[in-house]
Design an enzyme around this catalytic site. Structure first.
Site, PDB file in Angstrom:
ATOM      1  N   ASP A  44       8.595 -81.063 -16.755  1.00 19.48           N
ATOM      2  CA  ASP A  44       9.045 -79.672 -16.618  1.00 19.48           C
ATOM      3  C   ASP A  44       9.318 -79.330 -15.152  1.00 19.48           C
ATOM      4  O   ASP A  44       8.735 -78.399 -14.599  1.00 19.48           O
ATOM      5  CB  ASP A  44       8.015 -78.694 -17.192  1.00 19.48           C
ATOM      6  N   GLU A  55      12.408 -74.293 -26.679  1.00 20.43           N
ATOM      7  CA  GLU A  55      11.561 -73.845 -25.578  1.00 20.43           C
ATOM      8  C   GLU A  55      12.252 -74.136 -24.261  1.00 20.43           C
ATOM      9  O   GLU A  55      13.395 -74.606 -24.219  1.00 20.43           O
ATOM     10  CB  GLU A  55      10.205 -74.551 -25.640  1.00 20.43           C
TER      11      GLU A  55
END
Length: 371
Positions: free
Chosen positions: A68, A244
């Protein structure tokens, strides 16, 4: 997002991979830039990786080894990266003005911990999103646990990006079954700050699985949301509703909503997700930062739409956790993490690497390019 600890792959292997040069045509193997056969290979980065050091304060994360990722240009002219794990591990590209590297690990944002960590039962901040607004850098981060809707987005700020310079401000927004709509049906993870370049209105995009991706306007101080401004940006009606990691960018009069679709984690060669259900990077566009966002076929993202701009191919598996770096030497860049199946033939989560590609816009739609 999440990780599984793994061993047996050394930092030397990562360094060898990161220093290699891979020749690739601008649109992979196909002249149609919108075909998945045209997806390019990731451009490589060089840098540090300390996976073998179990006692590291960054727990093996940082350098070229990120999950991420969030990239931002620092006030010193170097690029900085931020990653899930290691209390939001900070790395810096020692070559000024270059994201190729060499990436070195500096430390962590939340060295002293956070009140958000204490309130959610987790000690592992996820998915940092770092942006400069004025002379201050804002790091929105998520704290949660897998399978739990009790989640929070926290905020830390800094003037320099360096370890020890960060002030933690606690929770900006939280979700649970016991709070008011829509926070009772959403999951406050994977935050993304977007400041509209036309109106300067600040927005916070967030969400995963529980009703997928939502947006609130932020107060002018960027430390709280306006509760009456919630809007849903995307929704996959097919269980497990795996959307997401929203990231919003702006180019050529279009607002782009990038997001990760599919299963992010738990990869293992003996039990991989059904092909096509692993992470991939998708995008929709709109003339408004609050939507509606549609894909190339005009399907609304809230009705299951979404154009796949990058997915598993060649040695790339499960790319996601993406962001956009604007005006990198005059061009936009999409960066992300991915599994390199040559270096990591067992597909372990905690061996994911930083990758990036240039973005070209064709008829207003982004396509990735190696060159």
């Amino acid at each position: 997002m999440a990780s599984l600890r793994a061993s047996g792959v050394t930092a030397a292997i990562f360094s060898l991979l990161a220093c290699s040069t891979v020749a690739a045509p601008p649109y992979g193997h196909n002249s149609n830039p919108f075909s998945n056969a045209s997806w390019p290979l990731p451009r490589m980065v060089r840098g540090q990786n300390d996976t073998a050091n179990a006692n590291s304060t960054t727990q093996g994360w940082g350098g070229i080894h990120l999950h991420d990722p969030s990239l931002v240009l620092g006030p010193d002219g170097h690029y900085y990266s931020f990653s899930t794990h290691g209390l939001t591990v900070i790395s810096r590209a020692s070559e000024m003005g270059s994201i190729e590297g060499y990436w070195e690990i500096l430390g962590s944002v939340l060295e002293a911990g956070s009140s958000v960590i204490n309130s959610t039962g987790s000690t592992d901040p996820w998915a940092p999103d770092v942006h400069r607004v004025g002379d201050t850098y804002y790091d929105y981060y998520a704290v949660s646990q897998f399978g739990s809707q009790i989640s929070s987005v926290g905020l830390a700020t800094s003037k320099t990006l360096l370890p020890g310079s960060w002030t933690d401000h606690g929770a900006v927004i939280s979700s649970s079954p016991d709070v008011s709509y829509p926070l009772n049906i959403t999951n406050t993870i994977d935050p993304n700050l977007f400041v509209d370049p036309k109106t300067h209105t600040p927005f916070l995009n967030y969400g995963s699985f529980w009703a997928d991706i939502y947006q609130f306007q932020l107060n002018p101080d960027l430390m709280a949301v306006r509760q009456d401004t919630a809007v849903q940006l995307s929704f996959d009606p097919v269980l497990p509703q795996a959307e997401e990691g929203a990231y919003m960018s702006y180019a050529g009069g279009w607002y782009y909503l990038w997001y990760s679709h599919g299963l992010c984690c738990g990869y293992n060669i003996s039990a991989l997700p059904t092909p096509g259900t692993e992470y991939s990077i998708r995008v929709g566009r709109s003339r408004s930062p609050s939507g509606p966002f549609v894909d190339m076929n005009g399907v609304d993202l809230t009705a299951g739409g979404g154009y796949i701009v990058f997915g598993s191919h060649d040695y790339v598996y499960g790319p996601g956790g993406q962001g956009v770096l604007s005006n990198y030497h005059g061009r936009d860049v999409l960066y992300y993490h991915y599994v390199n199946t040559i270096v990591d033939p067992l597909y372990y989560d905690n061996l994911k690497l930083l990758g990036w590609n240039y973005i070209n816009y064709i008829d207003g739609w982004p396509v990735l390019s190696y060159n």
